[in-house]
Design a protein around this motif. Sequence first.
Motif, PDB file in Angstrom:
ATOM      1  N   CYS A 296       0.814  -1.218   0.000  1.00 48.40           N
ATOM      2  CA  CYS A 296       0.000   0.000   0.000  1.00 48.40           C
ATOM      3  C   CYS A 296       0.849   1.270   0.000  1.00 48.40           C
ATOM      4  CB  CYS A 296      -0.957   0.004   1.179  1.00 48.40           C
ATOM      5  SG  CYS A 296      -0.202   0.188   2.802  1.00 48.40           S
ATOM      6  N   PHE A 297       1.992   1.248   0.677  1.00 49.84           N
ATOM      7  CA  PHE A 297       2.799   2.469   0.731  1.00 49.84           C
ATOM      8  C   PHE A 297       3.464   2.740  -0.614  1.00 49.84           C
ATOM      9  CE2 PHE A 297       5.253   5.810   2.679  1.00 49.84           C
ATOM     10  CZ  PHE A 297       4.479   6.192   3.756  1.00 49.84           C
ATOM     11  N   LEU A 298       3.887   1.674  -1.280  1.00 49.44           N
ATOM     12  CA  LEU A 298       4.455   1.836  -2.619  1.00 49.44           C
ATOM     13  C   LEU A 298       3.409   2.391  -3.577  1.00 49.44           C
ATOM     14  CD1 LEU A 298       6.612   1.474  -4.793  1.00 49.44           C
ATOM     15  CD2 LEU A 298       5.895  -0.921  -4.995  1.00 49.44           C
ATOM     16  N   MET A 301       3.089   6.061  -2.859  1.00 47.92           N
ATOM     17  CA  MET A 301       4.263   6.813  -3.286  1.00 47.92           C
ATOM     18  C   MET A 301       4.305   6.956  -4.803  1.00 47.92           C
ATOM     19  SD  MET A 301       6.099   7.778  -0.586  1.00 47.92           S
ATOM     20  CE  MET A 301       7.779   8.049  -1.174  1.00 47.92           C
ATOM     21  N   GLN A 302       3.836   5.953  -5.509  1.00 49.37           N
ATOM     22  CA  GLN A 302       3.845   5.993  -6.965  1.00 49.37           C
ATOM     23  C   GLN A 302       2.685   6.806  -7.546  1.00 49.37           C
ATOM     24  OE1 GLN A 302       3.894   1.765  -7.865  1.00 49.37           O
ATOM     25  NE2 GLN A 302       6.079   1.849  -8.333  1.00 49.37           N
ATOM     26  N   ASN A 303       1.738   7.162  -6.685  1.00 51.44           N
ATOM     27  CA  ASN A 303       0.584   7.954  -7.129  1.00 51.44           C
ATOM     28  C   ASN A 303       0.406   9.164  -6.210  1.00 51.44           C
ATOM     29  OD1 ASN A 303      -1.002   6.135  -9.270  1.00 51.44           O
ATOM     30  ND2 ASN A 303      -0.179   4.791  -7.674  1.00 51.44           N
ATOM     31  N   PRO A 304       1.336  10.112  -6.272  1.00 51.61           N
ATOM     32  CA  PRO A 304       1.319  11.231  -5.332  1.00 51.61           C
ATOM     33  C   PRO A 304       0.091  12.131  -5.443  1.00 51.61           C
ATOM     34  CG  PRO A 304       2.925  11.599  -7.078  1.00 51.61           C
ATOM     35  CD  PRO A 304       2.488  10.181  -7.197  1.00 51.61           C
ATOM     36  N   ASP A 305      -0.604  12.065  -6.551  1.00 58.43           N
ATOM     37  CA  ASP A 305      -1.768  12.930  -6.738  1.00 58.43           C
ATOM     38  C   ASP A 305      -3.099  12.230  -6.451  1.00 58.43           C
ATOM     39  OD1 ASP A 305      -0.087  15.016  -7.599  1.00 58.43           O
ATOM     40  OD2 ASP A 305      -0.084  14.218  -9.645  1.00 58.43           O
ATOM     41  N   VAL A 306      -3.035  10.991  -5.957  1.00 57.28           N
ATOM     42  CA  VAL A 306      -4.263  10.223  -5.734  1.00 57.28           C
ATOM     43  C   VAL A 306      -4.388   9.901  -4.248  1.00 57.28           C
ATOM     44  CG1 VAL A 306      -5.670   8.260  -6.470  1.00 57.28           C
ATOM     45  CG2 VAL A 306      -3.923   9.203  -8.015  1.00 57.28           C
ATOM     46  N   GLU A 307      -4.896  10.845  -3.487  1.00 57.64           N
ATOM     47  CA  GLU A 307      -5.066  10.639  -2.048  1.00 57.64           C
ATOM     48  C   GLU A 307      -6.068   9.517  -1.792  1.00 57.64           C
ATOM     49  OE1 GLU A 307      -6.396  13.166   1.962  1.00 57.64           O
ATOM     50  OE2 GLU A 307      -6.017  14.188   0.049  1.00 57.64           O
ATOM     51  N   GLY A 308      -5.731   8.632  -0.878  1.00 54.20           N
ATOM     52  CA  GLY A 308      -6.632   7.551  -0.513  1.00 54.20           C
ATOM     53  C   GLY A 308      -6.584   6.342  -1.422  1.00 54.20           C
ATOM     54  N   ILE A 309      -5.665   6.302  -2.373  1.00 58.95           N
ATOM     55  CA  ILE A 309      -5.580   5.155  -3.273  1.00 58.95           C
ATOM     56  C   ILE A 309      -5.258   3.898  -2.469  1.00 58.95           C
ATOM     57  CG2 ILE A 309      -3.120   5.485  -3.785  1.00 58.95           C
ATOM     58  CD1 ILE A 309      -3.746   4.559  -6.659  1.00 58.95           C
ATOM     59  N   SER A 310      -5.847   2.770  -2.866  1.00 56.12           N
ATOM     60  CA  SER A 310      -5.622   1.513  -2.153  1.00 56.12           C
ATOM     61  C   SER A 310      -4.973   0.491  -3.066  1.00 56.12           C
ATOM     62  CB  SER A 310      -6.935   0.952  -1.617  1.00 56.12           C
ATOM     63  OG  SER A 310      -7.667   0.307  -2.655  1.00 56.12           O
ATOM     64  N   ILE A 311      -4.546  -0.595  -2.474  1.00 64.12           N
ATOM     65  CA  ILE A 311      -3.942  -1.667  -3.267  1.00 64.12           C
ATOM     66  C   ILE A 311      -4.965  -2.277  -4.219  1.00 64.12           C
ATOM     67  CG2 ILE A 311      -2.189  -2.213  -1.546  1.00 64.12           C
ATOM     68  CD1 ILE A 311      -3.954  -4.647  -0.762  1.00 64.12           C
ATOM     69  N   TYR A 312      -6.229  -2.256  -3.840  1.00 62.34           N
ATOM     70  CA  TYR A 312      -7.258  -2.818  -4.720  1.00 62.34           C
ATOM     71  C   TYR A 312      -7.360  -2.008  -6.011  1.00 62.34           C
ATOM     72  CZ  TYR A 312      -8.448  -4.866  -0.195  1.00 62.34           C
ATOM     73  OH  TYR A 312      -8.397  -5.503   1.025  1.00 62.34           O
ATOM     74  N   ASP A 313      -7.154  -0.696  -5.904  1.00 64.65           N
ATOM     75  CA  ASP A 313      -7.141   0.153  -7.095  1.00 64.65           C
ATOM     76  C   ASP A 313      -5.990  -0.226  -8.024  1.00 64.65           C
ATOM     77  OD1 ASP A 313      -9.310   1.712  -6.123  1.00 64.65           O
ATOM     78  OD2 ASP A 313      -7.915   2.894  -4.902  1.00 64.65           O
ATOM     79  N   ALA A 314      -4.937  -0.790  -7.443  1.00 65.53           N
ATOM     80  CA  ALA A 314      -3.751  -1.163  -8.225  1.00 65.53           C
ATOM     81  C   ALA A 314      -3.771  -2.630  -8.639  1.00 65.53           C
ATOM     82  CB  ALA A 314      -2.491  -0.868  -7.411  1.00 65.53           C
ATOM     83  N   GLY A 315      -4.879  -3.327  -8.387  1.00 63.41           N
ATOM     84  CA  GLY A 315      -5.001  -4.719  -8.812  1.00 63.41           C
ATOM     85  C   GLY A 315      -4.443  -5.731  -7.841  1.00 63.41           C
TER      86      GLY A 315
END
Length: 443
Positions: A296-298, A301-315
């Motif tokens: 989740c932290f990676l 860090m890789q999406n600095p403009d997407v507050e609240g992004i989760s691992i599920y959003d990243a697949g």
Amino acid sequence: MQGHSNIGLSQAPALWINPEYGGQAQEVEVGNITINDVLAAEQRLARFAPLLKKLFPELDKSAGIVESPLLSLSADVIAPGADEYGTFWVKADHQLAVAGSVKARGGFHEVLEFTEKIARERGLLKDDDGYEQLASATARECFAQYEVAVGSTGNLGMSIGIMSAALGFRASVHMSAEAKEWKKRLLRSHGVTVHEYPGDYAQAVATGRDLARENPFSHFVDDEKSPSLFCGYAVAALRLQRQLLDLNVRVDREHPLFVYIPCGVGGAPGGVCYGLKHVFGEHVHCFFVEPEDSSCFLVRMQNPDVEGISIYDAGQHNRTIADGLAVPQASELVYSMMRTRLAGMVVASDERMVMDLWRLKSMADLKVEPSAAAAVSGPRALLGSKEGQQYLRSTGLDAFMPTANHIVWTTGGALMPADEFDRLFVQGQALSSALDAGRISAA
């Protein structure tokens, strides 16, 4: 690296270098946290030390201070050839007394800060009073009116639950599906109420937070948003500085320090990194290590403009043996503090964690859980990958690697039941044998 070859691995764990590392924002304090808050946390832990010594016999020798040793580590635990890149150490937080994990400093600090607040409000403490009196029947009767609650995958729950119950508070831990049964049993043996949920860490935290809001006598320890936890974790850096001085270990341009810390929501590693950057500045380089299906932290860090992004959003699916790192969403508070302080992120497979659990026990006699074993992938990724070699060259660190120091931060495991550990040890041994025989990859 001129004169040196990559360490002996056919495939290193994945490494991501933070492009914002060392940027101007590094000097900007975020979340109203400053180093003075960390110093205040250290002082608070010292004030409570006599009380902790009274409550926990295992703290008698340390006079009530909960701290772990800094141990020498054979470079062979990392990989053949790793000794060309400096000296290796283990910051053995898996041995921290009472709670048995990195969560002890931060978790204890927040409970003690709340205790201090209640004690002063209720007239239990005057300016010159010794804190030992907070173990009295009168104090416990007062504290029993209050609840201390937390959401956890395991280790933070043990830290908060054990300390709160020992002081006389009603302790409640909201545990996610990833939490191990032995951790629930241990908490219940201390008189802690354990609430179990079928969902992930985020659900456990959200439910615990909502329930606490309904009770004016409940204090919720919020791992995602708590400055008190963060400052307690950061105290580790101040103590590590003294340990390095005692061992005559220099940290400067010619002796860079690399620190590798397992990461879940980010609180504990973030606090440690914040403290270390204050103490050692540009000469320390911190890397967080996460599971490949729960990074989740990676993702943040890789999406600095997407507050609240989760691992599920990243697949990703949040499936990992590392229960302490099974978190779907990074702490926004910690992310803001790490955005320019964190050198990079490492992603490790479950198989690699179990193999390194076996290596740490068989080669260094250290009993850690898979979450803690993840830290070993840190130096392996930095020293054995193309990205790591490029980072060392681009920063000019390659010239100083023979005199560098590397700290693998083992975050939990000493309290793990023998049968649980033995099962993982056998599994790690089998996987390592398969790796040596070429039947699996080294990723």
